[in-house]
Design an enzyme around this catalytic site. Sequence first.
Site, PDB file in Angstrom:
ATOM      1  N   SER A 136       0.974  -1.108   0.180  1.00 30.14           N
ATOM      2  CA  SER A 136      -0.161   0.116  -0.124  1.00 30.14           C
ATOM      3  C   SER A 136       0.890   1.156  -0.048  1.00 30.14           C
ATOM      4  O   SER A 136       1.994   1.420   0.720  1.00 30.14           O
ATOM      5  CB  SER A 136      -1.064   0.092   1.037  1.00 30.14           C
ATOM      6  OG  SER A 136      -1.956   0.942   1.224  1.00 30.14           O
ATOM      7  N   THR A 165     -10.878   1.474 -14.422  1.00 29.11           N
ATOM      8  CA  THR A 165     -10.058   2.312 -14.763  1.00 29.11           C
ATOM      9  C   THR A 165      -8.796   2.829 -13.772  1.00 29.11           C
ATOM     10  O   THR A 165      -8.725   3.112 -12.590  1.00 29.11           O
ATOM     11  CB  THR A 165     -10.463   3.798 -15.198  1.00 29.11           C
ATOM     12  OG1 THR A 165     -11.670   3.458 -16.054  1.00 29.11           O
ATOM     13  CG2 THR A 165      -9.585   4.769 -15.782  1.00 29.11           C
ATOM     14  N   CYS A 223     -12.950   0.334  18.108  1.00 32.37           N
ATOM     15  CA  CYS A 223     -13.860   1.010  18.648  1.00 32.37           C
ATOM     16  C   CYS A 223     -15.354   0.621  18.299  1.00 32.37           C
ATOM     17  O   CYS A 223     -15.742   0.424  17.267  1.00 32.37           O
ATOM     18  CB  CYS A 223     -14.022   2.541  18.268  1.00 32.37           C
ATOM     19  SG  CYS A 223     -14.919   3.576  19.115  1.00 32.37           S
TER      20      CYS A 223
END
Length: 383
Positions: free
Chosen positions: A199, A237, A327
């Site tokens: 990433s 795309t 959370c």
Amino acid sequence: MKTIYLDHAASTPVHPEVAEAMVTVMREQYGNASSIHAYGRAAKRLVNGSRDRLAALVGCRPDELVFTSGGTESDNLALFGAAEARKDRGRHIITTAIEHHAVLHACGRLEKQGYEVTYLPVDRQGQVHPEQVREAIRPDTILISVMYANNEVGTIQPIEEIGALAAEKGIVFHVDAVQALGALEIRLGELPVDLMSFSAHKINGPQGVGALYVSRELVIEPILFGGLQERKRRAGTENMAGIAGFAKAAELAAQQLPGRAARDEELRRIFLDALETEVGAGRFHVNGHPTRRLAHIVNVSFPECDTETMLMNLDMEGIAVASGSACSSGSLEPSHVLEAMNLPINFLNSAIRFSFGLGNTTEEMKLTAEKVGTILNRLRKRR
């Protein structure tokens, strides 16, 4: 008020040179890489050129990289794509209890589809042992997924040994390397890995773009359908500006890797030394492996103060840190990683992740430790 950003394990600031490269693309390149006219051909050259650069940096062939929208999609494509392509050979998958939720939740979905998943435990330092993997392998095991380095405590896993076991048995091996990229040298041609996730936003690149390495010998099924982009492995795309930014960020990370290791170790040492001074050596505990770990991730438990209280107090001081907790309904639940490490309850409920990188200084490390000490002293006086 001075602000300090110590949550680089979650997302990093975009490097100025990366931003400049992206703005240039957004201003000058607006063709679709699937179009055959001049604008489309220029877009295709940009995407393929970026792929070439990234591939050279991680040591693989350009056609082995699939651009995605980030680490989560890369993990999902790896798991769902490999499982679907091999479902006739077996339906057993092995992973660990400390994986990122992009892997764990994907495995949960696969279980609902009829696959069986073994979640391996880890030791108190957050490591899985290769022998555990060997013992978990069955005749119907088709996929093993183990992260390179943990995003909460930084512990590095023995992926070479695990990969060798997988190769020996003819099992596909996936590695989530989202936290490792930019912190460890990665040479895919020398690793026994079939799939590896990356990433951009963990290495001072843009959010919303990533890549999946797919070994040229491996076939995976796509999880997105539409166009024929990315050699029919990922429709959609291409995000040209993001891809160009990713390639630039990876180049900068590779150039800075030797110096970064020393710098991260220095910042870590200064921070922990300052904590000893400001808090007291016996009043905090560092979680994770002492040596087999990423230097820029420091997970610390402060048993005198629960996680939520420390997070809020540091935030009021302008210091951004994190917990590995989830959370839910306005309250924090214990980190699944620290739970898997079987830490004492007082460590589990008081853990804070400090992670640093571009822009952080030694002064910020000392100031953060000072603020932690002030918060703890204030809490002690209230008792």
